[in-house]
Design a protein around this motif. Sequence first.
Motif, PDB file in Angstrom:
ATOM      1  N   SER A  16      28.475  -9.482  60.929  1.00 20.43           N
ATOM      2  CA  SER A  16      28.769  -9.930  62.288  1.00 20.43           C
ATOM      3  C   SER A  16      27.584  -9.558  63.148  1.00 20.43           C
ATOM      4  O   SER A  16      26.784  -8.710  62.781  1.00 20.43           O
ATOM      5  N   LEU A  51      27.182  -3.088  70.052  1.00 21.66           N
ATOM      6  CA  LEU A  51      28.450  -3.797  69.923  1.00 21.66           C
ATOM      7  C   LEU A  51      28.937  -4.311  71.271  1.00 21.66           C
ATOM      8  O   LEU A  51      29.457  -5.432  71.372  1.00 21.66           O
ATOM      9  N   LEU A  52      28.766  -3.506  72.330  1.00 24.11           N
ATOM     10  CA  LEU A  52      29.192  -3.931  73.663  1.00 24.11           C
ATOM     11  C   LEU A  52      28.370  -5.113  74.165  1.00 24.11           C
ATOM     12  O   LEU A  52      28.895  -6.025  74.815  1.00 24.11           O
ATOM     13  N   GLN A  69      26.901  -7.401  72.249  1.00 24.82           N
ATOM     14  CA  GLN A  69      27.340  -8.581  71.501  1.00 24.82           C
ATOM     15  C   GLN A  69      28.644  -9.123  72.074  1.00 24.82           C
ATOM     16  O   GLN A  69      28.819 -10.331  72.232  1.00 24.82           O
ATOM     17  N   GLN A  70      29.545  -8.213  72.394  1.00 23.70           N
ATOM     18  CA  GLN A  70      30.822  -8.626  72.964  1.00 23.70           C
ATOM     19  C   GLN A  70      30.626  -9.283  74.323  1.00 23.70           C
ATOM     20  O   GLN A  70      31.273 -10.291  74.639  1.00 23.70           O
ATOM     21  N   ARG A  71      29.710  -8.758  75.127  1.00 26.69           N
ATOM     22  CA  ARG A  71      29.486  -9.322  76.449  1.00 26.69           C
ATOM     23  C   ARG A  71      28.894 -10.730  76.360  1.00 26.69           C
ATOM     24  O   ARG A  71      29.287 -11.625  77.107  1.00 26.69           O
ATOM     25  N   HIS A  99      35.247  -2.038  79.630  1.00 19.28           N
ATOM     26  CA  HIS A  99      34.083  -2.244  78.764  1.00 19.28           C
ATOM     27  C   HIS A  99      32.788  -2.011  79.542  1.00 19.28           C
ATOM     28  O   HIS A  99      31.826  -1.439  79.004  1.00 19.28           O
ATOM     29  N   GLN A 147      34.724 -15.561  68.021  1.00 19.75           N
ATOM     30  CA  GLN A 147      35.293 -14.217  67.981  1.00 19.75           C
ATOM     31  C   GLN A 147      36.356 -14.084  66.896  1.00 19.75           C
ATOM     32  O   GLN A 147      36.499 -13.035  66.279  1.00 19.75           O
ATOM     33  N   GLU A 175      29.295 -12.908  74.025  1.00 21.86           N
ATOM     34  CA  GLU A 175      30.273 -13.856  73.491  1.00 21.86           C
ATOM     35  C   GLU A 175      31.499 -14.008  74.387  1.00 21.86           C
ATOM     36  O   GLU A 175      32.348 -14.864  74.125  1.00 21.86           O
ATOM     37  N   SER A 176      31.644 -13.175  75.430  1.00 22.91           N
ATOM     38  CA  SER A 176      32.835 -13.207  76.292  1.00 22.91           C
ATOM     39  C   SER A 176      32.427 -13.657  77.688  1.00 22.91           C
ATOM     40  O   SER A 176      31.833 -12.884  78.442  1.00 22.91           O
TER      41      SER A 176
END
Length: 529
Positions: A503, A220-221, A223-225, A242, A62, A227-228
């Motif tokens: 990204s 985008l959400l 991808q964030q989920r 989110h 990240q 990686e988190s």
Amino acid sequence: MLSVLLSLNLSHLGLWASGLILVLGFLKLIHLLLRRRMLARAMDSFPGPPTHWLFGHALEIQKTGSLDKVVSWAHQFPYAHPLWLGQFLGFLNIYEPDYVKAVYSRGDPKAADVYDFFLQWIGKGLLVLHGPKWYEHRKLLTPGFHYDVLKPYVAVFNNSTHAMLDKWEEKAREDKSFDIFCDVGHMALDSLMKCTFGKGNSGLSHRDNSYYLAVSDLTLLMQQRIESFQYHNDFIYWLTPHGRRFLRACQEAHDHTEFQPPFRQRMGPQAVTLSAPGPDQVIRERKAALQDEKEQEKIQNRRHLDFLDILLGARDESGIKLSDADLRAEVDTFMFEGHDTTTSGISWFLYCMALYPEHQSRCREEVCEILGDRDSFQWDDLGKMTYLTMCIKESLRLYPPVPQVYRQLSKPVNFVDGRSLPAGSLISLHIYALHRNSSVWPDSEVFDPLRFTPENVATRHPFAFMPFSAGPSIFMFLAGGGLAESFQEKPPNQNSQCESTRSGTLTVLPRSVACVQVNQLISQLSIHK
């Protein structure tokens, strides 16, 4: 007395509920720890970068950007390395052709740990399905993508591309750099609306634009989920801001496929705008229409069938068709995958053409020679664009629209170097790192279309180039070719605030915006600023 007993009962009930929650939480933790132990043991023979005690590799990814960071790790650890997203989700990240062949020449299912995140958005379509159900859907849908079915769509793609070029003609007069990603996204969406639902040439509506923004947000959400690690649990995720934002964006996307662009109905002197019916009703109405011989003949005589017509006509040897739920899932999947990956692929191709004017010039010369005095491509022209095709493939190598895919092994796998993984292990194929593997692609950061001459392709490993699971999109030929004939792309000017860093986990996206400066050509050789 009664109230005292009631309060005691409620107190006991609360204690029992709290105890049950604690027990279930404890059992879940034990399950996660045992699974982590299994995944870690499976990857014992694969060294990798150091991990954070809580975040695994996710924190560093990240901070620095997942794509280029994994490429740097690939240089340190040949073939593969462990990739931990948190402490409980670990993949063997592979980027070497023989390793890829060992896994992807089989039929292992998709990793539910990642692909189940899509269910709320696109349902159980081809992207999420695996096993017999996937083969069943794939078999039913394949005839709809036969060359004879696709040929009439060339005119549809041409119209959408020309509409985008008309916008760029205005922007070219300003002699400024601008973000192409948004315009390409609208062009791809306009084409899909025409292909999926038979939308007319009225351009994109406000609802269409809302869908475009919703899909960008969802990507985008997602991808964030991924990686988190704290978002991997559904119950926790839906409680976060989110998660609620994701659900709102899902609703926006579903509203788009549920309600087609408004149609107008005359009622006396007033024109009333009505919302078209939802997908279930659309499916029922289309099915009813197909029962009528005259209506069926009218549909078959159209210049091209839309995607929904093709889905409704698909059936296996036993005459079994897709259910209404399957139809809706495949429409949602087609809209997402066709729009998102196409937008990414075209945008990065145009950016490459702006960076490398010598290759852009050769593409323009080839396209102008093929077109002659025509202003639009025909189906037979596509096979003649040999140099443009090589440039498109080289762009897809450097910026694959789908940079990473995941599998879960259904049986053990043995790799070429003697190492192995047991059944149940998770695999991440990092396509972005595979395409920049210097042992396969010498000078891998250099843009060189000649890598894709027939002679070079014949000597390369068949699993070295995997930009799509189902092949390049025809959109890219048309949009890229149209621009090669009409415009010259240049890199952003020095005063531009544009960035071109990459990204992404689902698609390769520009971290900020992907900009080029577009100059209109008043002839094949002169430039109008």
